[in-house]
Enzyme design. Structure first.
Site, PDB file in Angstrom:
ATOM      1  N   LYS A 168       0.901   4.145  -2.928  1.00 61.89           N
ATOM      2  CA  LYS A 168       0.540   5.545  -2.652  1.00 61.89           C
ATOM      3  C   LYS A 168       1.725   6.488  -2.874  1.00 61.89           C
ATOM      4  O   LYS A 168       1.546   7.631  -3.297  1.00 61.89           O
ATOM      5  CB  LYS A 168      -0.010   5.670  -1.227  1.00 61.89           C
ATOM      6  CG  LYS A 168      -1.338   4.931  -1.002  1.00 61.89           C
ATOM      7  CD  LYS A 168      -2.477   5.475  -1.867  1.00 61.89           C
ATOM      8  CE  LYS A 168      -3.820   4.889  -1.458  1.00 61.89           C
ATOM      9  NZ  LYS A 168      -4.951   5.458  -2.224  1.00 61.89           N
ATOM     10  N   TYR A 222       0.842  -1.211   0.000  1.00 61.99           N
ATOM     11  CA  TYR A 222       0.000   0.000   0.000  1.00 61.99           C
ATOM     12  C   TYR A 222       0.880   1.265   0.000  1.00 61.99           C
ATOM     13  O   TYR A 222       0.619   2.205  -0.752  1.00 61.99           O
ATOM     14  CB  TYR A 222      -0.895  -0.040   1.240  1.00 61.99           C
ATOM     15  CG  TYR A 222      -1.920   1.050   1.362  1.00 61.99           C
ATOM     16  CD1 TYR A 222      -3.045   1.080   0.535  1.00 61.99           C
ATOM     17  CD2 TYR A 222      -1.790   2.042   2.331  1.00 61.99           C
ATOM     18  CE1 TYR A 222      -4.013   2.078   0.681  1.00 61.99           C
ATOM     19  CE2 TYR A 222      -2.755   3.040   2.485  1.00 61.99           C
ATOM     20  CZ  TYR A 222      -3.861   3.049   1.657  1.00 61.99           C
ATOM     21  OH  TYR A 222      -4.813   4.032   1.796  1.00 61.99           O
TER      22      TYR A 222
HETATM   23  P1  NDP Z   1     -13.699   2.380   1.335  1.00 65.85           P
HETATM   24  O1  NDP Z   1     -13.184   0.976   1.438  1.00 65.85           O
HETATM   25  O2  NDP Z   1     -14.716   2.870   2.292  1.00 65.85           O
HETATM   26  O3  NDP Z   1     -14.227   2.645  -0.150  1.00 65.85           O
HETATM   27  C1  NDP Z   1     -13.419   2.305  -1.259  1.00 65.85           C
HETATM   28  C2  NDP Z   1     -14.090   2.781  -2.513  1.00 65.85           C
HETATM   29  O4  NDP Z   1     -13.217   2.462  -3.605  1.00 65.85           O
HETATM   30  C3  NDP Z   1     -15.402   2.072  -2.774  1.00 65.85           C
HETATM   31  O5  NDP Z   1     -16.296   2.993  -3.349  1.00 65.85           O
HETATM   32  C4  NDP Z   1     -15.036   0.982  -3.787  1.00 65.85           C
HETATM   33  O6  NDP Z   1     -16.078   0.656  -4.689  1.00 65.85           O
HETATM   34  C5  NDP Z   1     -13.919   1.665  -4.555  1.00 65.85           C
HETATM   35  N1  NDP Z   1     -12.999   0.698  -5.143  1.00 65.85           N
HETATM   36  C6  NDP Z   1     -12.135  -0.137  -4.500  1.00 65.85           C
HETATM   37  N2  NDP Z   1     -11.475  -0.885  -5.382  1.00 65.85           N
HETATM   38  C7  NDP Z   1     -11.926  -0.536  -6.613  1.00 65.85           C
HETATM   39  C8  NDP Z   1     -11.633  -0.959  -7.932  1.00 65.85           C
HETATM   40  N3  NDP Z   1     -10.727  -1.915  -8.183  1.00 65.85           N
HETATM   41  N4  NDP Z   1     -12.280  -0.377  -8.957  1.00 65.85           N
HETATM   42  C9  NDP Z   1     -13.198   0.573  -8.725  1.00 65.85           C
HETATM   43  N5  NDP Z   1     -13.531   1.033  -7.520  1.00 65.85           N
HETATM   44  C10 NDP Z   1     -12.900   0.465  -6.460  1.00 65.85           C
HETATM   45  O7  NDP Z   1     -12.377   3.293   1.379  1.00 65.85           O
HETATM   46  P2  NDP Z   1     -12.141   4.775   1.916  1.00 65.85           P
HETATM   47  O8  NDP Z   1     -13.286   5.636   1.578  1.00 65.85           O
HETATM   48  O9  NDP Z   1     -11.662   4.697   3.301  1.00 65.85           O
HETATM   49  O10 NDP Z   1     -10.858   5.163   1.022  1.00 65.85           O
HETATM   50  C11 NDP Z   1     -10.932   5.981  -0.130  1.00 65.85           C
HETATM   51  C12 NDP Z   1      -9.517   6.342  -0.546  1.00 65.85           C
HETATM   52  O11 NDP Z   1      -8.853   6.983   0.537  1.00 65.85           O
HETATM   53  C13 NDP Z   1      -8.649   5.128  -0.916  1.00 65.85           C
HETATM   54  O12 NDP Z   1      -7.823   5.448  -2.006  1.00 65.85           O
HETATM   55  C14 NDP Z   1      -7.825   4.918   0.328  1.00 65.85           C
HETATM   56  O13 NDP Z   1      -6.594   4.283   0.027  1.00 65.85           O
HETATM   57  C15 NDP Z   1      -7.624   6.338   0.800  1.00 65.85           C
HETATM   58  N6  NDP Z   1      -7.283   6.435   2.202  1.00 65.85           N
HETATM   59  C16 NDP Z   1      -8.151   6.030   3.175  1.00 65.85           C
HETATM   60  C17 NDP Z   1      -7.796   6.117   4.497  1.00 65.85           C
HETATM   61  C18 NDP Z   1      -8.687   5.702   5.613  1.00 65.85           C
HETATM   62  O14 NDP Z   1      -8.210   5.749   6.760  1.00 65.85           O
HETATM   63  N7  NDP Z   1      -9.929   5.346   5.377  1.00 65.85           N
HETATM   64  C19 NDP Z   1      -6.481   6.645   4.880  1.00 65.85           C
HETATM   65  C20 NDP Z   1      -5.657   7.056   3.787  1.00 65.85           C
HETATM   66  C21 NDP Z   1      -6.063   6.954   2.499  1.00 65.85           C
HETATM   67  P3  NDP Z   1     -17.190  -0.483  -4.326  1.00 65.85           P
HETATM   68  O15 NDP Z   1     -17.912   0.011  -3.102  1.00 65.85           O
HETATM   69  O16 NDP Z   1     -18.075  -0.526  -5.519  1.00 65.85           O
HETATM   70  O17 NDP Z   1     -16.421  -1.735  -4.079  1.00 65.85           O
END
Ligand code: NDP
Length: 240
Positions: free
Chosen positions: A156, A152
Protein backbone atom coordinates in the site's frame (compact mmCIF):
# COMPACT_ATOMS: atom_id res chain seq x y z
CA UNK A 1 -21.30 8.59 -21.67
CA UNK A 2 -18.59 8.51 -18.98
CA UNK A 3 -17.40 4.97 -18.20
CA UNK A 4 -15.67 4.14 -14.96
CA UNK A 5 -13.90 0.87 -14.17
CA UNK A 6 -14.02 -0.15 -10.50
CA UNK A 7 -11.85 -3.17 -9.76
CA UNK A 8 -13.10 -5.61 -7.13
CA UNK A 9 -16.60 -4.15 -7.23
CA UNK A 10 -18.67 -7.29 -6.59
CA UNK A 11 -18.62 -6.69 -2.85
CA UNK A 12 -17.28 -4.58 0.00
CA UNK A 13 -15.85 -1.13 -0.61
CA UNK A 14 -15.69 -1.60 -4.40
CA UNK A 15 -19.40 -2.39 -4.60
CA UNK A 16 -20.26 0.74 -2.60
CA UNK A 17 -18.02 2.81 -4.91
CA UNK A 18 -19.65 1.35 -8.03
CA UNK A 19 -23.15 2.12 -6.78
CA UNK A 20 -22.34 5.64 -5.59
CA UNK A 21 -20.63 6.49 -8.90
CA UNK A 22 -23.62 5.08 -10.82
CA UNK A 23 -25.92 7.23 -8.68
CA UNK A 24 -23.70 10.20 -9.58
CA UNK A 25 -24.28 9.51 -13.28
CA UNK A 26 -21.39 7.33 -14.42
CA UNK A 27 -21.62 4.09 -16.40
CA UNK A 28 -19.76 1.34 -14.59
CA UNK A 29 -17.48 -1.50 -15.66
CA UNK A 30 -18.00 -3.86 -12.71
CA UNK A 31 -15.07 -6.20 -12.07
CA UNK A 32 -14.47 -9.36 -10.08
CA UNK A 33 -11.94 -12.17 -9.83
CA UNK A 34 -13.91 -15.16 -8.54
CA UNK A 35 -17.28 -14.10 -7.12
CA UNK A 36 -19.12 -13.65 -10.42
CA UNK A 37 -22.62 -14.00 -8.95
CA UNK A 38 -22.12 -11.05 -6.60
CA UNK A 39 -20.66 -8.95 -9.42
CA UNK A 40 -23.62 -9.80 -11.66
CA UNK A 41 -25.94 -8.56 -8.90
CA UNK A 42 -24.03 -5.25 -8.86
CA UNK A 43 -24.41 -4.98 -12.66
CA UNK A 44 -28.17 -5.36 -12.16
CA UNK A 45 -28.21 -2.71 -9.42
CA UNK A 46 -26.27 -0.23 -11.61
CA UNK A 47 -28.76 -0.77 -14.45
CA UNK A 48 -31.63 -0.21 -12.01
CA UNK A 49 -30.07 3.20 -11.33
CA UNK A 50 -30.48 3.93 -15.04
CA UNK A 51 -26.81 3.61 -16.00
CA UNK A 52 -25.03 1.16 -18.29
CA UNK A 53 -22.98 -1.63 -16.75
CA UNK A 54 -20.57 -4.26 -18.05
CA UNK A 55 -18.96 -7.18 -16.24
CA UNK A 56 -15.23 -7.91 -16.43
CA UNK A 57 -13.65 -10.91 -14.75
CA UNK A 58 -9.89 -11.32 -14.35
CA UNK A 59 -7.18 -11.61 -11.72
CA UNK A 60 -5.47 -8.20 -11.36
CA UNK A 61 -2.26 -10.04 -10.46
CA UNK A 62 -2.25 -11.75 -13.86
CA UNK A 63 -0.72 -9.19 -16.24
CA UNK A 64 -1.61 -10.97 -19.47
CA UNK A 65 -5.21 -11.66 -18.41
CA UNK A 66 -5.73 -8.06 -17.26
CA UNK A 67 -4.28 -6.65 -20.50
CA UNK A 68 -6.41 -8.91 -22.69
CA UNK A 69 -9.66 -8.24 -20.81
CA UNK A 70 -9.14 -4.47 -20.60
CA UNK A 71 -8.05 -4.06 -24.23
CA UNK A 72 -11.11 -6.01 -25.37
CA UNK A 73 -13.49 -4.00 -23.17
CA UNK A 74 -11.99 -0.68 -24.31
CA UNK A 75 -12.10 -1.75 -27.98
CA UNK A 76 -15.77 -2.78 -27.69
CA UNK A 77 -17.14 -0.07 -25.42
CA UNK A 78 -14.67 2.82 -25.45
CA UNK A 79 -12.04 4.27 -23.11
CA UNK A 80 -12.65 4.81 -19.43
CA UNK A 81 -13.19 8.33 -18.09
CA UNK A 82 -12.12 7.02 -14.71
CA UNK A 83 -10.57 4.02 -12.98
CA UNK A 84 -10.77 3.04 -9.32
CA UNK A 85 -8.05 0.55 -8.35
CA UNK A 86 -9.80 -1.05 -5.40
CA UNK A 87 -9.15 -4.80 -5.64
CA UNK A 88 -6.85 -5.92 -2.84
CA UNK A 89 -6.03 -8.67 -0.39
CA UNK A 90 -4.37 -9.25 2.97
CA UNK A 91 -2.25 -12.22 4.03
CA UNK A 92 -1.34 -11.21 7.58
CA UNK A 93 1.22 -12.67 9.93
CA UNK A 94 4.16 -11.68 12.09
CA UNK A 95 7.15 -11.13 9.82
CA UNK A 96 9.12 -14.27 10.81
CA UNK A 97 6.07 -16.37 9.96
CA UNK A 98 5.29 -14.59 6.69
CA UNK A 99 5.70 -17.09 3.85
CA UNK A 100 7.03 -16.32 0.39
CA UNK A 101 3.50 -16.92 -0.89
CA UNK A 102 2.07 -14.41 1.62
CA UNK A 103 4.57 -11.80 0.45
CA UNK A 104 4.24 -12.49 -3.28
CA UNK A 105 0.45 -12.72 -3.47
CA UNK A 106 -0.07 -9.42 -1.63
CA UNK A 107 2.54 -7.53 -3.67
CA UNK A 108 1.32 -9.04 -6.95
CA UNK A 109 -2.31 -8.20 -6.24
CA UNK A 110 -2.09 -4.84 -4.49
CA UNK A 111 0.94 -3.27 -6.17
CA UNK A 112 1.45 -5.06 -9.50
CA UNK A 113 -2.34 -4.71 -9.90
CA UNK A 114 -1.81 -0.94 -10.24
CA UNK A 115 0.42 -1.46 -13.28
CA UNK A 116 -1.58 -4.35 -14.71
CA UNK A 117 -4.86 -2.41 -14.67
CA UNK A 118 -3.75 1.15 -15.33
CA UNK A 119 -1.14 0.50 -18.03
CA UNK A 120 -3.69 -0.74 -20.60
CA UNK A 121 -6.27 1.87 -19.46
CA UNK A 122 -4.31 5.13 -19.31
CA UNK A 123 -3.33 5.73 -22.97
CA UNK A 124 -6.95 5.38 -24.19
CA UNK A 125 -8.00 7.75 -21.34
CA UNK A 126 -5.48 10.33 -22.58
CA UNK A 127 -6.68 9.90 -26.17
CA UNK A 128 -10.26 10.56 -25.04
CA UNK A 129 -9.09 14.15 -24.30
CA UNK A 130 -11.83 14.73 -21.74
CA UNK A 131 -9.75 14.75 -18.56
CA UNK A 132 -10.55 12.03 -16.09
CA UNK A 133 -10.15 10.61 -12.64
CA UNK A 134 -8.01 7.84 -11.19
CA UNK A 135 -8.42 6.81 -7.55
CA UNK A 136 -6.41 4.09 -5.85
CA UNK A 137 -7.53 2.50 -2.59
CA UNK A 138 -4.56 2.21 -0.24
CA UNK A 139 -4.76 1.86 3.56
CA UNK A 140 -3.63 3.47 6.79
CA UNK A 141 -1.16 0.54 6.86
CA UNK A 142 0.55 2.09 3.84
CA UNK A 143 0.85 5.43 5.64
CA UNK A 144 1.88 4.36 9.13
CA UNK A 145 2.79 0.67 8.81
CA UNK A 146 0.99 -1.98 10.84
CA UNK A 147 2.32 -4.92 12.80
CA UNK A 148 1.45 -8.25 11.23
CA UNK A 149 1.11 -6.53 7.87
CA UNK A 150 4.66 -5.98 6.60
CA UNK A 151 3.65 -7.29 3.16
CA UNK A 152 0.38 -5.36 3.04
CA UNK A 153 1.96 -2.13 4.36
CA UNK A 154 4.70 -2.38 1.71
CA UNK A 155 2.18 -2.93 -1.07
CA UNK A 156 0.00 0.00 0.00
CA UNK A 157 2.96 2.36 0.58
CA UNK A 158 4.13 1.46 -2.93
CA UNK A 159 0.65 2.16 -4.24
CA UNK A 160 0.73 5.62 -2.66
CA UNK A 161 4.08 6.40 -4.32
CA UNK A 162 2.87 5.15 -7.69
CA UNK A 163 -0.31 7.22 -7.37
CA UNK A 164 1.57 10.44 -6.61
CA UNK A 165 4.02 9.90 -9.49
CA UNK A 166 1.25 9.13 -11.99
CA UNK A 167 -0.57 12.28 -10.82
CA UNK A 168 2.43 14.34 -11.95
CA UNK A 169 2.53 12.63 -15.34
CA UNK A 170 -1.19 13.00 -16.06
CA UNK A 171 -1.80 16.49 -14.66
CA UNK A 172 -1.29 18.18 -18.04
CA UNK A 173 -4.00 15.86 -19.42
CA UNK A 174 -6.44 17.10 -16.76
CA UNK A 175 -6.61 13.61 -15.31
CA UNK A 176 -6.48 13.76 -11.51
CA UNK A 177 -4.88 10.86 -9.63
CA UNK A 178 -5.51 10.48 -5.92
CA UNK A 179 -5.41 7.88 -3.23
CA UNK A 180 -8.06 7.11 -0.62
CA UNK A 181 -6.61 5.36 2.43
CA UNK A 182 -9.24 3.68 4.60
CA UNK A 183 -8.78 2.73 8.22
CA UNK A 184 -10.74 -0.21 9.63
CA UNK A 185 -13.82 -0.66 7.43
CA UNK A 186 -16.49 -3.25 8.17
CA UNK A 187 -16.25 -5.61 5.16
CA UNK A 188 -15.47 -9.32 4.60
CA UNK A 189 -11.75 -8.43 4.70
CA UNK A 190 -11.74 -7.52 8.38
CA UNK A 191 -14.65 -9.58 9.75
CA UNK A 192 -12.62 -11.17 12.51
CA UNK A 193 -10.94 -7.85 13.43
CA UNK A 194 -14.04 -5.85 14.28
CA UNK A 195 -13.78 -6.41 18.02
CA UNK A 196 -14.26 -4.21 21.03
CA UNK A 197 -10.53 -4.06 21.93
CA UNK A 198 -9.59 -2.72 18.52
CA UNK A 199 -12.42 -0.19 18.60
CA UNK A 200 -10.76 1.46 21.61
CA UNK A 201 -7.78 2.38 19.40
CA UNK A 202 -10.02 4.28 16.99
CA UNK A 203 -10.82 7.80 18.26
CA UNK A 204 -14.33 7.63 16.76
CA UNK A 205 -14.77 4.23 18.53
CA UNK A 206 -16.19 2.29 15.57
CA UNK A 207 -15.30 0.73 12.26
CA UNK A 208 -16.09 2.76 9.17
CA UNK A 209 -18.55 1.68 6.50
CA UNK A 210 -17.94 0.95 2.84
CA UNK A 211 -20.33 3.80 2.02
CA UNK A 212 -18.20 6.26 3.99
CA UNK A 213 -15.16 5.35 1.89
CA UNK A 214 -17.20 5.41 -1.32
CA UNK A 215 -18.49 8.92 -0.53
CA UNK A 216 -14.91 10.23 -0.56
CA UNK A 217 -14.22 8.50 -3.89
CA UNK A 218 -17.46 9.91 -5.33
CA UNK A 219 -16.41 13.39 -4.20
CA UNK A 220 -13.07 12.99 -6.01
CA UNK A 221 -15.05 12.15 -9.17
CA UNK A 222 -17.18 15.30 -8.83
CA UNK A 223 -16.55 18.56 -10.72
CA UNK A 224 -15.75 20.57 -7.53
CA UNK A 225 -12.86 18.13 -6.89
CA UNK A 226 -11.16 18.92 -10.22
CA UNK A 227 -8.32 20.82 -8.49
CA UNK A 228 -7.42 17.95 -6.15
CA UNK A 229 -4.64 15.72 -7.42
CA UNK A 230 -1.58 13.82 -6.02
CA UNK A 231 -3.22 13.58 -2.59
CA UNK A 232 -3.83 10.85 -0.06
CA UNK A 233 -7.16 11.27 1.71
CA UNK A 234 -7.58 8.98 4.69
CA UNK A 235 -10.99 7.85 5.94
CA UNK A 236 -10.04 6.35 9.29
CA UNK A 237 -12.00 7.67 12.27
CA UNK A 238 -8.88 9.49 13.50
CA UNK A 239 -6.75 6.30 13.65
CA UNK A 240 -3.65 7.93 12.10
P1 NDP B 1 -13.16 -7.44 0.29
O1 NDP B 1 -12.30 -8.61 0.70
O2 NDP B 1 -14.51 -7.28 0.87
O3 NDP B 1 -13.28 -7.40 -1.30
C1 NDP B 1 -12.11 -7.49 -2.10
C2 NDP B 1 -12.49 -7.29 -3.53
O4 NDP B 1 -11.28 -7.34 -4.30
C3 NDP B 1 -13.39 -8.39 -4.06
O5 NDP B 1 -14.31 -7.81 -4.96
C4 NDP B 1 -12.44 -9.33 -4.80
O6 NDP B 1 -13.02 -9.99 -5.90
C5 NDP B 1 -11.40 -8.34 -5.31
N1 NDP B 1 -10.10 -8.98 -5.50
C6 NDP B 1 -9.26 -9.48 -4.55
N2 NDP B 1 -8.18 -10.00 -5.13
C7 NDP B 1 -8.33 -9.84 -6.47
C8 NDP B 1 -7.54 -10.19 -7.60
N3 NDP B 1 -6.36 -10.81 -7.48
N4 NDP B 1 -8.00 -9.87 -8.82
C9 NDP B 1 -9.19 -9.25 -8.96
N5 NDP B 1 -9.98 -8.89 -7.96
C10 NDP B 1 -9.55 -9.20 -6.71
O7 NDP B 1 -12.24 -6.16 0.59
P2 NDP B 1 -12.63 -4.66 0.99
O8 NDP B 1 -13.83 -4.22 0.25
O9 NDP B 1 -12.58 -4.55 2.45
O10 NDP B 1 -11.32 -3.91 0.44
C11 NDP B 1 -11.29 -3.19 -0.78
C12 NDP B 1 -9.99 -2.40 -0.83
O11 NDP B 1 -9.90 -1.56 0.31
C13 NDP B 1 -8.73 -3.29 -0.80
O12 NDP B 1 -7.75 -2.75 -1.65
C14 NDP B 1 -8.29 -3.19 0.64
O13 NDP B 1 -6.89 -3.41 0.76
C15 NDP B 1 -8.67 -1.77 0.97
N6 NDP B 1 -8.80 -1.53 2.39
C16 NDP B 1 -9.76 -2.17 3.13
C17 NDP B 1 -9.85 -1.94 4.48
C18 NDP B 1 -10.87 -2.59 5.35
O14 NDP B 1 -10.79 -2.36 6.57
N7 NDP B 1 -11.82 -3.33 4.83
C19 NDP B 1 -8.93 -1.01 5.14
C20 NDP B 1 -7.98 -0.38 4.28
C21 NDP B 1 -7.94 -0.64 2.95
P3 NDP B 1 -13.80 -11.42 -5.73
O15 NDP B 1 -14.96 -11.15 -4.81
O16 NDP B 1 -14.23 -11.77 -7.10
O17 NDP B 1 -12.80 -12.35 -5.13
Amino acid sequence: MRRVLVTGSGRGIGKAIALQLAAAGFDIAVHCRSDRASAEAVVTQVRQLGKQAWLLQFDVANRAAAKAALEQDIAEHGAYYGVVCNAGITRDGAFPALTEADWDSVIHTNLDGFYNVLHPAVMPMIQLRSGGRIVTIASVSGIAGNRGQVNYSASKAGLIGATKALALELAKRKITVNCVAPGLIDTDMVQELVQEELMKMIPLRRAGTADEVAATVAFLFSEPAAYITRQVISVNGGLV
